[in-house]
Design an enzyme around this catalytic site. Structure first.
Site, PDB file in Angstrom:
ATOM      1  N   LYS A 172      14.042   9.073  -5.672  1.00 25.06           N
ATOM      2  CA  LYS A 172      13.871   8.130  -6.794  1.00 25.06           C
ATOM      3  C   LYS A 172      12.459   7.564  -6.649  1.00 25.06           C
ATOM      4  O   LYS A 172      12.184   6.772  -5.752  1.00 25.06           O
ATOM      5  CB  LYS A 172      14.954   7.046  -6.702  1.00 25.06           C
ATOM      6  CG  LYS A 172      14.595   5.684  -7.258  1.00 25.06           C
ATOM      7  CD  LYS A 172      14.566   5.656  -8.759  1.00 25.06           C
ATOM      8  CE  LYS A 172      14.081   4.295  -9.258  1.00 25.06           C
ATOM      9  NZ  LYS A 172      12.610   4.182  -9.354  1.00 25.06           N
ATOM     10  N   GLY A 225       9.769  -0.956  -0.053  1.00 26.78           N
ATOM     11  CA  GLY A 225       9.595  -1.866  -1.188  1.00 26.78           C
ATOM     12  C   GLY A 225       9.750  -3.306  -0.738  1.00 26.78           C
ATOM     13  O   GLY A 225       9.530  -3.640   0.435  1.00 26.78           O
ATOM     14  N   SER A 226      10.184  -4.145  -1.667  1.00 24.15           N
ATOM     15  CA  SER A 226      10.218  -5.584  -1.380  1.00 24.15           C
ATOM     16  C   SER A 226      11.406  -5.965  -0.489  1.00 24.15           C
ATOM     17  O   SER A 226      12.414  -5.251  -0.436  1.00 24.15           O
ATOM     18  CB  SER A 226      10.320  -6.368  -2.689  1.00 24.15           C
ATOM     19  OG  SER A 226      11.605  -6.172  -3.237  1.00 24.15           O
ATOM     20  N   ASN A 227      11.304  -7.126   0.146  1.00 27.23           N
ATOM     21  CA  ASN A 227      12.406  -7.617   0.978  1.00 27.23           C
ATOM     22  C   ASN A 227      13.642  -7.911   0.150  1.00 27.23           C
ATOM     23  O   ASN A 227      14.766  -7.661   0.579  1.00 27.23           O
ATOM     24  CB  ASN A 227      11.976  -8.882   1.712  1.00 27.23           C
ATOM     25  CG  ASN A 227      11.151  -8.537   2.922  1.00 27.23           C
ATOM     26  OD1 ASN A 227      10.035  -8.060   2.779  1.00 27.23           O
ATOM     27  ND2 ASN A 227      11.701  -8.705   4.099  1.00 27.23           N
ATOM     28  N   VAL A 229      14.743  -6.515  -2.652  1.00 29.04           N
ATOM     29  CA  VAL A 229      15.488  -5.291  -2.988  1.00 29.04           C
ATOM     30  C   VAL A 229      16.042  -4.657  -1.708  1.00 29.04           C
ATOM     31  O   VAL A 229      17.206  -4.247  -1.646  1.00 29.04           O
ATOM     32  CB  VAL A 229      14.580  -4.298  -3.756  1.00 29.04           C
ATOM     33  CG1 VAL A 229      15.315  -2.995  -4.031  1.00 29.04           C
ATOM     34  CG2 VAL A 229      14.091  -4.918  -5.062  1.00 29.04           C
ATOM     35  N   GLY A 230      15.203  -4.603  -0.663  1.00 30.07           N
ATOM     36  CA  GLY A 230      15.620  -3.965   0.590  1.00 30.07           C
ATOM     37  C   GLY A 230      16.871  -4.608   1.174  1.00 30.07           C
ATOM     38  O   GLY A 230      17.791  -3.912   1.614  1.00 30.07           O
ATOM     39  N   GLU A 247      11.542  -0.230   4.908  1.00 24.05           N
ATOM     40  CA  GLU A 247      10.186  -0.705   5.195  1.00 24.05           C
ATOM     41  C   GLU A 247       9.842  -1.718   4.127  1.00 24.05           C
ATOM     42  O   GLU A 247       9.787  -1.374   2.940  1.00 24.05           O
ATOM     43  CB  GLU A 247       9.173   0.452   5.168  1.00 24.05           C
ATOM     44  CG  GLU A 247       9.282   1.397   6.344  1.00 24.05           C
ATOM     45  CD  GLU A 247       9.205   0.730   7.701  1.00 24.05           C
ATOM     46  OE1 GLU A 247       8.666  -0.391   7.805  1.00 24.05           O
ATOM     47  OE2 GLU A 247       9.716   1.327   8.656  1.00 24.05           O
ATOM     48  N   CYS A 281       1.508  -2.812   2.505  1.00 26.15           N
ATOM     49  CA  CYS A 281       2.383  -3.637   3.359  1.00 26.15           C
ATOM     50  C   CYS A 281       1.605  -4.080   4.585  1.00 26.15           C
ATOM     51  O   CYS A 281       1.908  -5.108   5.189  1.00 26.15           O
ATOM     52  CB  CYS A 281       3.601  -2.877   3.858  1.00 26.15           C
ATOM     53  SG  CYS A 281       4.201  -1.643   2.769  1.00 26.15           S
ATOM     54  N   GLU A 381       4.388 -12.966   1.225  1.00 24.31           N
ATOM     55  CA  GLU A 381       3.583 -11.764   1.005  1.00 24.31           C
ATOM     56  C   GLU A 381       3.031 -11.814  -0.414  1.00 24.31           C
ATOM     57  O   GLU A 381       3.782 -12.048  -1.368  1.00 24.31           O
ATOM     58  CB  GLU A 381       4.443 -10.510   1.189  1.00 24.31           C
ATOM     59  CG  GLU A 381       3.615  -9.251   1.071  1.00 24.31           C
ATOM     60  CD  GLU A 381       4.426  -7.981   1.269  1.00 24.31           C
ATOM     61  OE1 GLU A 381       5.514  -7.880   0.696  1.00 24.31           O
ATOM     62  OE2 GLU A 381       3.931  -7.087   1.982  1.00 24.31           O
TER      63      GLU A 381
HETATM   64  C1  SIN Z   1       1.217   0.509   3.703  1.00 24.39           C
HETATM   65  O1  SIN Z   1       0.634  -0.371   4.305  1.00 24.39           O
HETATM   66  O2  SIN Z   1       1.879   0.214   2.706  1.00 24.39           O
HETATM   67  C2  SIN Z   1       1.103   1.938   4.164  1.00 24.39           C
HETATM   68  C3  SIN Z   1       0.323   2.188   5.387  1.00 24.39           C
HETATM   69  C4  SIN Z   1      -1.156   2.057   5.329  1.00 24.39           C
HETATM   70  O3  SIN Z   1      -1.862   3.003   4.997  1.00 24.39           O
HETATM   71  O4  SIN Z   1      -1.681   1.045   5.714  1.00 24.39           O
END
Ligand code: SIN
Length: 480
Positions: A172, A225-227, A229-230, A247, A281, A381
């Site tokens: 998805k 994605g976001s916390n 949703v996660g 993540e 992130c 964030e």
């Molecule tokens: C991310 O930070 O979202 C991916 C990893 C990066 O390249 O820093």
């Protein structure tokens, strides 16, 4: 142009017959129509992945690797075209768009190489005649829910290990960046991957993602994605007996000690904070500076930031492009507004005034100074080009500030002091530690992930990816 879902080796219309028009954050130009899929489309994709599992897992690792390598070669031939499309739909600079496509190719090549690596171990038995060994076996159909900020690298870093270890996939893609995923799926289609091994359904996360997470035929969910949703995914997926890998966010600190090379530290703060418009992130969002060099660091950071070219990311000398969408721009601006009440705005904080850029979602690179970590801009964030500066008396206060967050993805320390660097490596509460390098970045051969509220479940990438995408079977072999 109209794009279709990919199910059981064919490009198919969504049941609804409805499509969403995707447009560029650079200037609003239309980029194509992608299916607004329904639960029925997701169910059809899941059934297809289920049907293909027994064939795919029966292939040798080498056979499976051959599809990864063939897809990598196809992407390599089109790297400029795909990088351009990625920039058009996500807004990062063209150098980053092409670089990310190259990274996706490296990820495929790395996991193809894993086909020749160990998938188990031999363990001595208490019985001298018994052979005991373990082997890793695939899980079944897995659901991959990916983010828009790395629209080709993140889908591939989930897809490549899922496939090499023998799982089939329903992907998805993020709604905002479907074309990058389309290129990956097309490369596998062109490479002749057996029907049903990869399926891709475009549409809303609420509809497709929820079905993937609920459906009992999906054995694992990997999400970036976001916390918010996660955490919702975690509850639902666990209640249906799935493995889960999440993540999510970060509030990554860069600590600059008084002995650091200030030019280098300023460069790390700018690249870590503003490249990809801060939409990583792992982006640097807090810079904690030892008080002896605070004023000098601040002056140089502002000077360098003022000289950055912000604008159309397709122009080669642009350093920073737009936010990915109007709604992302609004979110960042609302946090900047809060920041103006809680801290001192040192630079930026506005949309760009250039009349040629009014159709895009641009924000100036923004720097705040704060004296307490209670400010929202120091805790939440932002996922935009905003960094906050904080003064610390010494290393010990700096690490206390750095750890004072619910997140724990990545962190960096600038110093020449080896013993403090070693202390930092041990004390900082993150999954990925840097010394004298950016908080960002992810090489495919090493684990990626965080602690605290940044991540959940086994690490992505590198050799550790096997932990999530397989389970262990223990085998006892005796003589008659
Ligand atoms: C991310 O930070 O979202 C991916 C990893 C990066 O390249 O820093």
């Amino acid at each position: 142009m109209r794009y279709l879902n990919y199910i059981n080796g064919e490009w198919v219309e969504p049941f609804s017959g409805s499509y969403n028009t995707n447009s560029s954050p650079i200037d609003g130009r239309e980029l194509g129509e992608f299916p607004a899929s329904s639960v029925e489309d997701a169910q059809r994709a899941i059934a297809s992945a289920k049907g293909a599992f027994s064939l795919w897992k029966s292939l040798s690792y080498k056979q499976r690797a051959s599809y990864l390598l063939a897809a990598a070669a196809i992407l390599k031939d089109k790297v400029e075209e795909i990088g351009y499309d990625l920039t058009l739909e996500e807004g990062k600079t063209i150098a980053e768009g092409i670089g990310e496509t190259q990274r996706a190719i490296s990820i495929l090549e790395f996991f193809a190489g894993e086909s020749a690596q160990s998938i188990g171990s031999v363990i001595p038995s208490s019985n001298e005649k018994t052979l005991i060994y373990t082997k890793r076996i695939p899980l079944g159909p897995v659901g991959l829910i990916t983010s828009w900020n790395f629209p080709i690298a993140i889908p591939v870093w989930k897809l490549a290990p899922a496939l090499i270890y023998g799982n089939t996939v329903v992907m998805k893609s993020a709604d905002l960046t479907p074309k990058s995923v389309y290129h990956v799926i097309s490369a596998f289609h062109e490479a002749g991957i057996p029907p049903g091994v990869i399926n891709c359904v475009f549409g809303s996360g609420r509809v497709i993602g929820t079905e993937l997470v609920k459906n009992p035929d999906i054995k694992a969910i990997s999400f970036t994605g976001s916390n918010k949703v996660g955490n919702g995914i975690k509850e639902l997926a666990i209640s249906t007996g799935k493995k889960v890998q999440l993540e999510m966010g970060g509030k990554n600190p860069l600590i600059v000690l008084a002995d650091a090379n200030i030019d280098k530290a300023v460069d790390l703060a700018i690249k870590g904070g503003f490249l990809s418009t801060g939409q990583k992130c792992t982006a640097t969002s807090r810079v904690i500076i030892e008080e002896k060099i605070y004023d000098e660091f601040r002056t140089r950071l502002i000077e360098q930031t003022m000289s950055l070219k912000v604008g159309n990311p397709l122009e080669k000398d642009t350093f920073m492009g737009p936010c990915v969408s109007h709604s992302q721009q609004e979110t960042v601006l609302s946090l900047i507004k809060a920041g103006k009440q809680e801290g001192l705005l040192l630079y930026g904080g506005e949309t760009l005034q250039n009349p040629n850029l009014q159709q895009g979602f641009y924000i100036q690179p923004t720097i705040f100074e704060i004296d307490s970590q209670e400010a929202r801009i120091a805790r939440e964030e932002i996922f935009g080009p905003v960094i906050v500066l904080l003064k610390a008396k010494d290393y010990h206060e700096a690490i206390r500030f750095a750890n004072d967050t619910e997140f724990g993805l990545s962190a960096s320390l600038c110093t020449n002091n080896l013993s403090l660097a070693q202390e930092f490596i041990d004390e900082i509460e993150v999954g990925m530690v840097h010394v004298n390098s950016e908080t960002t970045g992810a090489e495919p051969q090493v684990p990626f992930g965080g602690v605290k509220n940044s991540s959940y479940g086994p690490r992505e990438q590198g050799k550790t990816a096997i932990e999530f995408y397989t389970q262990v079977k223990t085998i006892y072999v005796d003589q008659l």
